[in-house]
Motif scaffolding. Structure first.
Motif, PDB file in Angstrom:
ATOM      1  N   MET A 152       0.831  -1.198   0.000  1.00 31.79           N
ATOM      2  CA  MET A 152       0.000   0.000   0.000  1.00 31.79           C
ATOM      3  C   MET A 152       0.872   1.257   0.000  1.00 31.79           C
ATOM      4  O   MET A 152       2.013   1.229   0.475  1.00 31.79           O
ATOM      5  CB  MET A 152      -0.913   0.016   1.221  1.00 31.79           C
ATOM      6  N   ALA A 153       0.325   2.342  -0.519  1.00 32.51           N
ATOM      7  CA  ALA A 153       1.026   3.622  -0.526  1.00 32.51           C
ATOM      8  C   ALA A 153       0.083   4.688   0.014  1.00 32.51           C
ATOM      9  O   ALA A 153      -1.132   4.634  -0.195  1.00 32.51           O
ATOM     10  CB  ALA A 153       1.464   3.981  -1.942  1.00 32.51           C
ATOM     11  N   LYS A 154       0.646   5.669   0.731  1.00 29.80           N
ATOM     12  CA  LYS A 154      -0.155   6.759   1.263  1.00 29.80           C
ATOM     13  C   LYS A 154      -0.489   7.752   0.152  1.00 29.80           C
ATOM     14  O   LYS A 154       0.343   8.051  -0.720  1.00 29.80           O
ATOM     15  CB  LYS A 154       0.593   7.482   2.377  1.00 29.80           C
ATOM     16  N   ALA A 155      -1.698   8.284   0.219  1.00 31.65           N
ATOM     17  CA  ALA A 155      -2.128   9.318  -0.715  1.00 31.65           C
ATOM     18  C   ALA A 155      -3.037  10.272   0.046  1.00 31.65           C
ATOM     19  O   ALA A 155      -3.485   9.981   1.154  1.00 31.65           O
ATOM     20  CB  ALA A 155      -2.858   8.697  -1.902  1.00 31.65           C
ATOM     21  N   PHE A 156      -3.293  11.441  -0.563  1.00 34.32           N
ATOM     22  CA  PHE A 156      -4.163  12.429   0.062  1.00 34.32           C
ATOM     23  C   PHE A 156      -5.237  12.812  -0.938  1.00 34.32           C
ATOM     24  O   PHE A 156      -4.946  13.165  -2.083  1.00 34.32           O
ATOM     25  CB  PHE A 156      -3.373  13.676   0.476  1.00 34.32           C
ATOM     26  N   GLY A 157      -6.493  12.741  -0.488  1.00 40.63           N
ATOM     27  CA  GLY A 157      -7.573  13.044  -1.403  1.00 40.63           C
ATOM     28  C   GLY A 157      -8.842  13.426  -0.682  1.00 40.63           C
ATOM     29  O   GLY A 157      -8.824  13.806   0.491  1.00 40.63           O
ATOM     30  N   PHE A 158      -9.958  13.322  -1.398  1.00 37.53           N
ATOM     31  CA  PHE A 158     -11.241  13.685  -0.792  1.00 37.53           C
ATOM     32  C   PHE A 158     -12.215  12.516  -0.931  1.00 37.53           C
ATOM     33  O   PHE A 158     -12.189  11.768  -1.912  1.00 37.53           O
ATOM     34  CB  PHE A 158     -11.821  14.965  -1.390  1.00 37.53           C
ATOM     35  N   VAL A 159     -13.077  12.366   0.080  1.00 34.32           N
ATOM     36  CA  VAL A 159     -14.012  11.250   0.131  1.00 34.32           C
ATOM     37  C   VAL A 159     -15.412  11.682  -0.288  1.00 34.32           C
ATOM     38  O   VAL A 159     -16.295  10.842  -0.465  1.00 34.32           O
ATOM     39  CB  VAL A 159     -14.044  10.618   1.536  1.00 34.32           C
ATOM     40  N   ASP A 160     -15.633  12.981  -0.435  1.00 36.49           N
ATOM     41  CA  ASP A 160     -16.901  13.520  -0.906  1.00 36.49           C
ATOM     42  C   ASP A 160     -16.626  14.907  -1.467  1.00 36.49           C
ATOM     43  O   ASP A 160     -15.607  15.525  -1.158  1.00 36.49           O
ATOM     44  CB  ASP A 160     -17.918  13.590   0.228  1.00 36.49           C
ATOM     45  N   THR A 185     -13.723  17.377   3.747  1.00 32.05           N
ATOM     46  CA  THR A 185     -13.868  16.116   3.014  1.00 32.05           C
ATOM     47  C   THR A 185     -12.515  15.487   2.669  1.00 32.05           C
ATOM     48  O   THR A 185     -12.479  14.406   2.076  1.00 32.05           O
ATOM     49  CB  THR A 185     -14.655  16.338   1.716  1.00 32.05           C
ATOM     50  N   GLN A 186     -11.433  16.154   3.026  1.00 30.23           N
ATOM     51  CA  GLN A 186     -10.086  15.673   2.689  1.00 30.23           C
ATOM     52  C   GLN A 186      -9.545  14.759   3.787  1.00 30.23           C
ATOM     53  O   GLN A 186      -9.814  14.963   4.962  1.00 30.23           O
ATOM     54  CB  GLN A 186      -9.117  16.868   2.549  1.00 30.23           C
ATOM     55  N   GLU A 187      -8.719  13.803   3.374  1.00 30.64           N
ATOM     56  CA  GLU A 187      -8.050  12.952   4.358  1.00 30.64           C
ATOM     57  C   GLU A 187      -6.964  12.139   3.669  1.00 30.64           C
ATOM     58  O   GLU A 187      -6.912  12.038   2.436  1.00 30.64           O
ATOM     59  CB  GLU A 187      -9.045  12.014   5.041  1.00 30.64           C
ATOM     60  N   PHE A 188      -6.080  11.555   4.496  1.00 27.32           N
ATOM     61  CA  PHE A 188      -5.085  10.635   3.962  1.00 27.32           C
ATOM     62  C   PHE A 188      -5.752   9.298   3.657  1.00 27.32           C
ATOM     63  O   PHE A 188      -6.657   8.853   4.373  1.00 27.32           O
ATOM     64  CB  PHE A 188      -3.927  10.453   4.945  1.00 27.32           C
ATOM     65  N   VAL A 232      -0.229  -0.015  -4.538  1.00 27.62           N
ATOM     66  CA  VAL A 232       0.787   0.493  -5.462  1.00 27.62           C
ATOM     67  C   VAL A 232       0.285   0.249  -6.879  1.00 27.62           C
ATOM     68  O   VAL A 232      -0.172  -0.849  -7.222  1.00 27.62           O
ATOM     69  CB  VAL A 232       2.134  -0.214  -5.212  1.00 27.62           C
ATOM     70  N   LEU A 233       0.340   1.300  -7.701  1.00 28.97           N
ATOM     71  CA  LEU A 233      -0.271   1.244  -9.028  1.00 28.97           C
ATOM     72  C   LEU A 233       0.693   0.709 -10.077  1.00 28.97           C
ATOM     73  O   LEU A 233       1.886   1.054 -10.094  1.00 28.97           O
ATOM     74  CB  LEU A 233      -0.733   2.653  -9.432  1.00 28.97           C
ATOM     75  N   ASP A 234       0.173  -0.118 -10.983  1.00 33.01           N
ATOM     76  CA  ASP A 234       0.947  -0.593 -12.130  1.00 33.01           C
ATOM     77  C   ASP A 234       0.661   0.305 -13.327  1.00 33.01           C
ATOM     78  O   ASP A 234      -0.498   0.691 -13.558  1.00 33.01           O
ATOM     79  CB  ASP A 234       0.563  -2.033 -12.480  1.00 33.01           C
ATOM     80  N   PRO A 235       1.681   0.648 -14.105  1.00 29.26           N
ATOM     81  CA  PRO A 235       1.440   1.545 -15.243  1.00 29.26           C
ATOM     82  C   PRO A 235       0.713   0.839 -16.373  1.00 29.26           C
ATOM     83  O   PRO A 235       1.029  -0.294 -16.741  1.00 29.26           O
ATOM     84  CB  PRO A 235       2.859   1.946 -15.662  1.00 29.26           C
TER      85      PRO A 235
END
Length: 302
Positions: free
Chosen positions: A1-9, A15-18, A23-26
């Motif tokens: 897993m990797a940390k990211a910051f975004g919004f849930v609504d 509405t923002q949170e970590f 981990v994403l594959d290209p």
């Protein structure tokens, strides 16, 4: 897993949170990168508030531009290999420890350019470059920038100055010295701004680059009767109403590389004025959302 910051609504900062995400594959045309820095732009909070539509799958990771180190390259990608230091537009949110960049809107980072500076180029600086290409003024002309003290305005002022143009920009009196450091003339915004512009440019202005929109744009637009040389990044509806055009994005990997070369040579300064660690991402967004950030705000991820 990797940390990211975004919004849930969709909504305000509440509405923002970590977030934790895999981990994403290209995919085709993508680069998987370890993010070292990400630029913060007004579009980030506008997306969160739903001003640009509400069709995104939630939760959504925020951020449009990043600089980092290539982990893996996706199918069909050429010109990049693992270990390359790159910058460009994110395909999966930039405020993250790991993300995907669009290879066609990505470039190699020059060694002389730090990750923090590189992380400002794909949105703010490239938008300024696109706007000036669209206006195509040439030397000896006068450009008015509405909202010159921000990231796009500062870059546009420097690029126009180096093309031999006279630059005026609306900003608060607190930003006078900063605007002058860009090689431009500050005009105080607010009531009576059209008269102050006329006094600063008695021969008139040849073009207007709007970065604010709304009533501020309507008042400033009065300084030109011919609105064909009025472009806006902030308010497509109002600029169309006034007879102008929105800025058309035309950035490519080649133009990003050329802008990075200007930074490396010392001919262009993105003016990163605030740097926040990843743990303080919410503060970085708030600084831009306040509408009073000077220059560029950057999040240093790793």
């Amino acid at each position: 897993m990797a940390k990211a910051f975004g919004f849930v609504d969709y909504g305000g900062p509440e509405t923002q949170e970590f977030l934790d995400r895999p981990v994403l594959d290209p995919g085709p045309g993508q680069l998987a990168v370890t993010v070292r820095a990400a630029g913060v732009n007004p579009v980030d909070w506008k997306i969160r508030r739903g001003y640009l539509g509400r069709e995104r799958e939630l939760p959504a990771v925020m951020g449009q531009e990043a600089a980092g180190v290539v982990q893996r390259v996706g199918p069909g990608v050429t010109g990049f290999t693992p270990g390359d230091e790159v910058f460009g537009l994110a395909a999966a949110g930039a405020f993250a420890e790991q993300t995907l960049l669009r290879a066609q809107l990505c470039a190699l980072k020059p060694e002389a350019v730090g990750f923090d500076l590189a992380a400002t180029l794909a949105v703010a600086v490239a938008t300024a470059d696109d706007a000036l290409r669209q206006l195509a003024l040439g030397a000896g002309r006068t450009l008015l920038i509405l909202g010159i003290a921000g990231g796009v305005g500062g870059a546009a002022a420097q690029l126009a100055r180096d093309q031999g143009q006279t630059v005026l920009g609306t900003a608060s009196d607190a930003n006078r010295s900063y605007v002058e450091s860009l090689g431009a003339t500050q005009v105080r915004y607010g009531e009576g701004v059209a008269e102050r512009i006329a006094a600063a440019a008695p021969d008139g202005v040849d073009a207007i680059l709007d970065l604010i929109g709304g009533d501020a744009l309507r008042e400033v637009a009065a300084v030109r009767t011919d609105r064909t040389e009025l472009v806006s990044t902030a308010d497509p509806a109002t600029v169309a109403e006034l007879g102008g055009r929105p800025v058309t994005r035309s950035t490519t990997s080649e133009t990003l590389a050329a802008l990075a070369a200007l930074v490396a040579a010392g001919d262009l300064d993105p003016h990163v004025t605030r740097r926040y660690p990843f743990a303080r991402t919410a503060e970085a967004i708030a600084a831009v959302e306040s509408g009073h950030a000077r220059g560029k705000v950057v999040i240093e991820v790793s």
